[in-house]
Design an enzyme around this catalytic site. Structure first.
Site, PDB file in Angstrom:
ATOM      1  N   THR A 172       1.005  -1.280   0.037  1.00 39.75           N
ATOM      2  CA  THR A 172       0.082  -0.020  -0.003  1.00 39.75           C
ATOM      3  C   THR A 172       0.693   1.131  -0.019  1.00 39.75           C
ATOM      4  OG1 THR A 172      -0.143  -0.203   2.402  1.00 39.75           O
ATOM      5  CG2 THR A 172      -1.914  -0.996   1.360  1.00 39.75           C
ATOM      6  N   GLY A 173       2.250   1.178  -0.109  1.00 37.94           N
ATOM      7  CA  GLY A 173       3.046   2.212   0.118  1.00 37.94           C
ATOM      8  C   GLY A 173       3.294   2.977  -1.064  1.00 37.94           C
ATOM      9  N   VAL A 179       6.561   2.758  -2.583  1.00 34.32           N
ATOM     10  CA  VAL A 179       7.153   1.805  -3.341  1.00 34.32           C
ATOM     11  C   VAL A 179       6.479   0.623  -3.851  1.00 34.32           C
ATOM     12  CG1 VAL A 179       9.232   0.460  -3.246  1.00 34.32           C
ATOM     13  CG2 VAL A 179       9.338   2.877  -2.149  1.00 34.32           C
ATOM     14  N   ARG A 181      -3.149  -1.923   9.616  1.00 29.15           N
ATOM     15  CA  ARG A 181      -3.689  -0.819   9.242  1.00 29.15           C
ATOM     16  C   ARG A 181      -4.613  -0.889   8.182  1.00 29.15           C
ATOM     17  NH1 ARG A 181       0.942   0.986  11.397  1.00 29.15           N
ATOM     18  NH2 ARG A 181       2.086   0.910   9.474  1.00 29.15           N
ATOM     19  N   SER A 182      -3.884  -1.503   6.900  1.00 27.34           N
ATOM     20  CA  SER A 182      -4.233  -1.603   5.593  1.00 27.34           C
ATOM     21  C   SER A 182      -5.147  -3.059   5.540  1.00 27.34           C
ATOM     22  CB  SER A 182      -3.319  -1.465   4.527  1.00 27.34           C
ATOM     23  OG  SER A 182      -3.053  -0.176   4.554  1.00 27.34           O
ATOM     24  N   CYS A 190      18.411   4.292  -3.342  1.00 27.01           N
ATOM     25  CA  CYS A 190      18.062   4.921  -4.649  1.00 27.01           C
ATOM     26  C   CYS A 190      19.323   5.756  -5.214  1.00 27.01           C
ATOM     27  CB  CYS A 190      16.671   5.662  -4.585  1.00 27.01           C
ATOM     28  SG  CYS A 190      16.558   6.528  -3.083  1.00 27.01           S
ATOM     29  N   SER A 250       9.732  12.513  -2.910  1.00 25.04           N
ATOM     30  CA  SER A 250       9.231  11.013  -2.894  1.00 25.04           C
ATOM     31  C   SER A 250      10.023  10.002  -2.250  1.00 25.04           C
ATOM     32  CB  SER A 250       8.784  10.558  -4.493  1.00 25.04           C
ATOM     33  OG  SER A 250      10.004  10.899  -5.208  1.00 25.04           O
ATOM     34  N   HIS A 295      15.936  11.756  -8.588  1.00 24.23           N
ATOM     35  CA  HIS A 295      17.092  12.424  -7.920  1.00 24.23           C
ATOM     36  C   HIS A 295      18.053  12.686  -8.805  1.00 24.23           C
ATOM     37  CE1 HIS A 295      15.322  11.190  -4.253  1.00 24.23           C
ATOM     38  NE2 HIS A 295      16.199  10.106  -3.946  1.00 24.23           N
ATOM     39  N   ASN A 302      13.745   7.903  -8.838  1.00 26.43           N
ATOM     40  CA  ASN A 302      14.096   7.296  -7.641  1.00 26.43           C
ATOM     41  C   ASN A 302      13.158   6.328  -7.064  1.00 26.43           C
ATOM     42  OD1 ASN A 302      12.636   9.720  -7.227  1.00 26.43           O
ATOM     43  ND2 ASN A 302      12.441   9.186  -5.017  1.00 26.43           N
TER      44      ASN A 302
HETATM   45  P1  NAP Z   1       5.183   4.144   2.902  1.00 23.93           P
HETATM   46  O1  NAP Z   1       4.504   4.895   1.593  1.00 23.93           O
HETATM   47  O2  NAP Z   1       5.395   4.883   4.009  1.00 23.93           O
HETATM   48  O3  NAP Z   1       4.718   2.716   2.689  1.00 23.93           O
HETATM   49  C1  NAP Z   1       5.121   1.858   3.934  1.00 23.93           C
HETATM   50  C2  NAP Z   1       4.411   0.588   3.677  1.00 23.93           C
HETATM   51  O4  NAP Z   1       5.090  -0.334   4.579  1.00 23.93           O
HETATM   52  C3  NAP Z   1       2.905   0.547   3.691  1.00 23.93           C
HETATM   53  O5  NAP Z   1       2.294  -0.541   2.742  1.00 23.93           O
HETATM   54  C4  NAP Z   1       2.742  -0.050   5.100  1.00 23.93           C
HETATM   55  O6  NAP Z   1       1.553  -0.729   5.346  1.00 23.93           O
HETATM   56  C5  NAP Z   1       3.833  -1.118   5.327  1.00 23.93           C
HETATM   57  N1  NAP Z   1       4.070  -1.146   6.509  1.00 23.93           N
HETATM   58  C6  NAP Z   1       4.493  -0.713   7.216  1.00 23.93           C
HETATM   59  N2  NAP Z   1       4.702  -1.283   8.466  1.00 23.93           N
HETATM   60  C7  NAP Z   1       4.473  -2.453   8.496  1.00 23.93           C
HETATM   61  C8  NAP Z   1       4.387  -3.730   9.190  1.00 23.93           C
HETATM   62  N3  NAP Z   1       4.761  -3.683  10.694  1.00 23.93           N
HETATM   63  N4  NAP Z   1       4.001  -4.789   8.505  1.00 23.93           N
HETATM   64  C9  NAP Z   1       3.878  -4.773   7.266  1.00 23.93           C
HETATM   65  N5  NAP Z   1       3.696  -3.811   6.587  1.00 23.93           N
HETATM   66  C10 NAP Z   1       3.980  -2.560   7.214  1.00 23.93           C
HETATM   67  O7  NAP Z   1       6.924   4.014   2.565  1.00 23.93           O
HETATM   68  P2  NAP Z   1       7.716   3.789   1.151  1.00 23.93           P
HETATM   69  O8  NAP Z   1       8.045   5.320   0.696  1.00 23.93           O
HETATM   70  O9  NAP Z   1       6.789   3.170   0.266  1.00 23.93           O
HETATM   71  O10 NAP Z   1       8.837   3.269   1.634  1.00 23.93           O
HETATM   72  C11 NAP Z   1       8.905   1.962   2.094  1.00 23.93           C
HETATM   73  C12 NAP Z   1      10.284   1.404   2.625  1.00 23.93           C
HETATM   74  O11 NAP Z   1      10.808   1.161   1.228  1.00 23.93           O
HETATM   75  C13 NAP Z   1      11.027   2.426   3.156  1.00 23.93           C
HETATM   76  O12 NAP Z   1      10.976   2.382   4.655  1.00 23.93           O
HETATM   77  C14 NAP Z   1      12.478   1.978   2.883  1.00 23.93           C
HETATM   78  O13 NAP Z   1      13.057   0.822   3.765  1.00 23.93           O
HETATM   79  C15 NAP Z   1      12.198   1.301   1.285  1.00 23.93           C
HETATM   80  N6  NAP Z   1      12.654   2.391   0.381  1.00 23.93           N
HETATM   81  C16 NAP Z   1      13.609   2.196  -0.135  1.00 23.93           C
HETATM   82  C17 NAP Z   1      14.313   3.089  -1.251  1.00 23.93           C
HETATM   83  C18 NAP Z   1      15.632   2.892  -1.655  1.00 23.93           C
HETATM   84  O14 NAP Z   1      16.207   4.006  -1.848  1.00 23.93           O
HETATM   85  N7  NAP Z   1      15.693   1.911  -2.605  1.00 23.93           N
HETATM   86  C19 NAP Z   1      13.511   4.428  -1.450  1.00 23.93           C
HETATM   87  C20 NAP Z   1      12.269   4.426  -0.733  1.00 23.93           C
HETATM   88  C21 NAP Z   1      12.068   3.492   0.233  1.00 23.93           C
HETATM   89  P3  NAP Z   1       0.247   0.039   5.886  1.00 23.93           P
HETATM   90  O15 NAP Z   1      -0.660   0.547   4.814  1.00 23.93           O
HETATM   91  O16 NAP Z   1      -0.457  -0.926   6.369  1.00 23.93           O
HETATM   92  O17 NAP Z   1       0.680   1.115   6.771  1.00 23.93           O
HETATM   93  O1  3JN Z   2      15.530   9.797   0.839  1.00 23.33           O
HETATM   94  C1  3JN Z   2      15.518   9.296  -0.088  1.00 23.33           C
HETATM   95  O2  3JN Z   2      15.570   9.891  -1.061  1.00 23.33           O
HETATM   96  C2  3JN Z   2      15.646   7.599  -0.062  1.00 23.33           C
HETATM   97  C3  3JN Z   2      15.102   6.929   1.160  1.00 23.33           C
HETATM   98  C4  3JN Z   2      15.404   5.721   1.436  1.00 23.33           C
HETATM   99  C5  3JN Z   2      14.904   5.261   2.771  1.00 23.33           C
HETATM  100  C6  3JN Z   2      13.798   5.626   3.382  1.00 23.33           C
HETATM  101  C7  3JN Z   2      13.559   5.310   4.488  1.00 23.33           C
HETATM  102  C8  3JN Z   2      14.031   4.271   5.169  1.00 23.33           C
HETATM  103  C9  3JN Z   2      15.489   4.074   2.999  1.00 23.33           C
HETATM  104  C10 3JN Z   2      16.544   3.435   2.387  1.00 23.33           C
HETATM  105  O3  3JN Z   2      16.159   2.762   1.402  1.00 23.33           O
HETATM  106  O4  3JN Z   2      17.906   3.581   2.545  1.00 23.33           O
HETATM  107  C11 3JN Z   2      15.015   3.519   4.361  1.00 23.33           C
HETATM  108  C12 3JN Z   2      15.786   2.413   4.979  1.00 23.33           C
HETATM  109  O5  3JN Z   2      16.761   2.631   5.866  1.00 23.33           O
HETATM  110  O6  3JN Z   2      15.537   1.295   4.800  1.00 23.33           O
END
Ligand code: NAP
Ligand code: 3JN
Length: 335
Positions: free
Chosen positions: A13-14, A16, A41-42, A131, A161, A240, A313
């Site tokens: 649901t997030g 990503v 929550r979802s 990213c 984002s 980015h 990104n």
């Molecule tokens: P987001 O929009 O806040 O979405 C978070 C997702 O995680 C939602 O689907 C949420 O579900 C779910 N979630 C949270 N807590 C949970 C739990 N305890 N059990 C199961 N599901 C849970 O965040 P986002 O921007 O998509 O980013 C998510 C994660 O991806 C980040 O924390 C980071 O680790 C990673 N990320 C990586 C990159 C990268 O650089 N490669 C970039 C961005 C993000 P609900 O709808 O139920 O709350």
């Molecule tokens: O800030 C950005 O542009 C990238 C963010 C990545 C991110 C956001 C929340 C948690 C990460 C990541 O992928 O490194 C995390 C994390 O540490 O998992």
């Protein structure tokens, strides 16, 4: 794998997770069953994917009791810390988007254009890099292969984002004149550049900067490369941008480097300054390539080069890279 795999999207649901679904559909990723998982929550929420309605289920210790081949995780580090090992114990291969497992020596950290061979030695978890690192790796790998790399200086200009919905809301609210109730940042992002991504560490760097430094060493397989970084949040919604200064080991001609980038996987060269052509965040948004321009010599050192590197990104920096890894997995997994 000759049969269609069963797949799970954790964090469906997030920001990503939603992009995972979009990219899976666009690339027609094969699957028999798909399970969408999030927190309580979802749970129960309906999501339409490929014209069919799916119900989001709560991620629990029992989520991987059913047969699942590949799970794409993007639900934060804490969720990956707890649930990725449970999934792996059940024979699932996890492609994890969080930073939780990236520097673990038992976990490959993969950019498919750069080190696809590392997918093969996985022990059930494969990490997707940060990213900012991913797009830099696509650009640096060809330079490393042909000229060797001595030192890298990263300066990033990162879209909101990357901070999920909270970052997007802070910029939207700020552009509408509301700088109160900040959700993601320590200061208003509209009209500002914030040299502050993730938390500050005792060494004065931010965690985002250290992720770029450490992940570069692991992916390029060379800890001797000197790397430093300054990561900056800018008032841009998607993509980015990065200024990357590189000191190469061997002498080069700029024309050869332009040709090298042109023939390297995942790269599109946009470099025609006479016509104001260079990579732009708005043009990269919604695409899967890494765009390189402003390719020019750094006259201040021997064998120095400056490049401007832009990519979406959330797609190449997160969802698309993970799905490219999953596509490579399909080539090597047994039935
Ligand atoms: P987001 O929009 O806040 O979405 C978070 C997702 O995680 C939602 O689907 C949420 O579900 C779910 N979630 C949270 N807590 C949970 C739990 N305890 N059990 C199961 N599901 C849970 O965040 P986002 O921007 O998509 O980013 C998510 C994660 O991806 C980040 O924390 C980071 O680790 C990673 N990320 C990586 C990159 C990268 O650089 N490669 C970039 C961005 C993000 P609900 O709808 O139920 O709350
Ligand atoms: O800030 C950005 O542009 C990238 C963010 C990545 C991110 C956001 C929340 C948690 C990460 C990541 O992928 O490194 C995390 C994390 O540490 O998992």
């Amino acid at each position: 794998m000759n049969r269609k795999p069963n797949i799970a999207v954790v964090g469906a649901t997030g920001v990503v997770g939603t992009t995972f679904l979009k990219v899976l559909e666009e690339r027609d990723f094969p699957f028999e069953n798909i399970y969408l998982m999030a927190s309580s929550r979802s749970a129960g929420k309906k999501v339409t994917f490929k014209g069919k309605e799916y119900t989001v289920e709560e991620l629990t210790e029992h989520s991987f009791d059913k047969p699942i081949d590949i799970a794409l995780f993007s639900a934060g580090g804490g969720t990956s810390a707890k649930f990725a090992p449970i999934a792996a114990e059940h024979g699932v291969i996890v492609v994890d988007n969080s930073s939780q497992w990236r520097m673990d020596e038992d976990v490959p950290l993969v950019v498919p254009e750069v080190n696809p061979q590392d997918i093969e030695w996985n022990h059930g978890i494969i990490a997707n890099p940060n990213c900012s690192t991913i797009q830099a790796m696509v650009a640096l790998k060809p330079l490393q292969d042909v000229y060797g790399i001595k030192r890298v200086v990263y300066s990033t200009y990162q879209a909101v984002s990357g901070s999920g919905m909270k970052g997007i809301n802070d910029l939207k609210n700020g552009l509408a004149g509301n700088d109160e109730d900040l959700q993601a940042y320590a200061h208003p992002i509209a009209g500002n550049c914030l040299p502050h991504i993730d938390v500050f560490l005792p060494n004065g760097y931010t965690k985002e900067e250290m992720k770029m430094i450490n992940e570069t060493h692991k992916i390029l397989g060379d800890d001797s490369i000197k790397v430093t970084a300054t990561t900056v949040r800018v008032p841009v919604f998607d993509s980015h941008s990065e200024s990357i200064n590189v000191e190469l080991e061997k002498p080069f001609e700029i024309e050869d480097i332009v040709e090298l980038f042109k023939k390297s996987p995942g790269i599109i060269v946009q470099d025609d300054v006479e016509n104001n052509v260079y990579p732009l965040a708005r043009d990269a948004a919604g695409t899967d390539e890494v765009y390189i321009g402003r390719i020019r010599r750094d006259f201040s050192v021997d064998n120095g080069i400056n490049i401007w590197v832009v990519a979406d990104n959330i797609r190449k920096g997160a969802a698309t890279n993970a799905i490219q890894i999953a596509e490579k997995l399909l080539e090597i997994l047994p039935d």
